[in-house]
Scaffold this motif. Structure first.
Motif, short mmCIF file in Angstrom:
data_model
loop_
_atom_site.label_atom_id
_atom_site.label_comp_id
_atom_site.label_asym_id
_atom_site.label_seq_id
_atom_site.Cartn_x
_atom_site.Cartn_y
_atom_site.Cartn_z
N VAL A 1 40.78 -23.31 81.31
CA VAL A 1 39.89 -22.65 80.35
C VAL A 1 40.37 -21.21 80.23
N LEU B 1 34.34 -18.34 76.13
CA LEU B 1 35.21 -19.30 76.81
C LEU B 1 35.81 -20.29 75.82
N TRP C 1 38.02 -23.97 75.97
CA TRP C 1 38.59 -25.05 76.76
C TRP C 1 40.00 -25.33 76.28
N GLU D 1 42.80 -30.77 80.06
CA GLU D 1 42.53 -31.35 81.37
C GLU D 1 43.58 -32.40 81.71
N ASN E 1 44.08 -34.57 78.18
CA ASN E 1 43.36 -34.33 76.94
C ASN E 1 43.49 -32.85 76.64
N TYR E 2 43.73 -32.51 75.38
CA TYR E 2 43.94 -31.11 75.01
C TYR E 2 43.03 -30.70 73.86
N ASN E 3 42.75 -29.40 73.81
CA ASN E 3 42.04 -28.82 72.68
C ASN E 3 42.92 -29.04 71.44
N PRO E 4 42.37 -29.64 70.39
CA PRO E 4 43.19 -29.90 69.20
C PRO E 4 43.87 -28.65 68.64
#
Lengths: 110, 119
Positions: free
Chosen positions: B38, B46, B48, B51, B59-62
């Motif tokens: 983060v 914040l 994200w 992970e 999994n990623y932030n688009p």
């Protein structure tokens, strides 16, 4: 994914109760019970205060409580104390298997 | 006692690659948890990043997916973050966290490390 919407600031006097809101969409807050709340003091890492909408981790004061209705989650701080002055962020799991944080609320103890 | 400690270069040049590690102690990184990153730009909220699980699933932030990679180093009990093509907008405090409660983000966090992108 857009950040969850939180009020920029909320204030209260010692001993009072305040409620912070966190509004999302049908793809996150409205879809899951996986809403968390974090407390962050200046210069410090976030601290988990609530998970799964309303559950407190061990060691967190019972003055903190959470709830959810539809697309809006809420954090209530009862018996407000000076040490509660901090920034608070909500977070939700999303249908894309990601997380999204809220915009953050600054709590001021008057 | 679960502890996480981020480390990194402090300063990264624009268009370069940001590389961070997170040393985990008190628990095996091979445990059945997800581990996340983060970040928080100075004075802002914040965000994200992504992970990873022991299996290597991520999994990623688009908004960052095309530039980010998270990996696990089992022998050294640590996780890593790489973010390429950085700009000043990537200047932030970067945190690693353990997701000890499924689907609820981090229950244990590192203290964070400030990364500044500047020439």
């Amino acid at each position: 994914q857009s950040a969850l919407t939180q009020p920029a600031s909320v204030s209260g006097s010692p001993g009072q109760s305040i409620t912070l809101s966190c509004t999302g969409t049908s793809s996150d807050v409205g879809k899951y019970k996986y809403v968390s709340w974090y407390q962050q003091h200046p210069g410090r890492a976030p601290k988990l205060m609530i998970h799964d909408v309303s559950n407190r981790p061990s060691g967190v004061s019972n003055r903190f409580s959470g709830s959810k209705s539809g697309k809006t989650a809420s954090l209530t701080i009862s018996g407000l104390q000076a040490e509660d002055e901090a920034d608070y962020y909500c977070s939700s799991y999303t249908r894309s298997n990601t997380y999204v944080f809220g915009t953050g609320t600054k709590v001021t103890v008057l | 006692q679960v502890q996480l400690q981020e480390s990194g270069p402090g300063l990264v040049k624009p268009s370069g690659t940001l590389s961070l590690t997170c040393a985990v102690s008190g628990v095996s990184i091979s445990s059945n948890n997800w581990w996340s990153w983060v970040r928080q730009p100075p004075g802002k909220g914040l965000e994200w990043i992504g992970e990873i699980q022991l299996s290597g699933d991520t999994n990623y932030n688009p908004s960052l997916k095309s530039r980010v990679a998270i990996s696990i180093d089992k022998p050294n009990n640590q996780l890593s973050l790489k973010l390429n093509s950085v700009t000043a907008a990537d200047t932030a405090v970067y945190y690693c966290a353990r997701e000890g409660i499924p689907y609820n983000g981090g229950d244990y966090w590192g203290q964070g490390t400030l990364i500044t992108v500047s020439s």
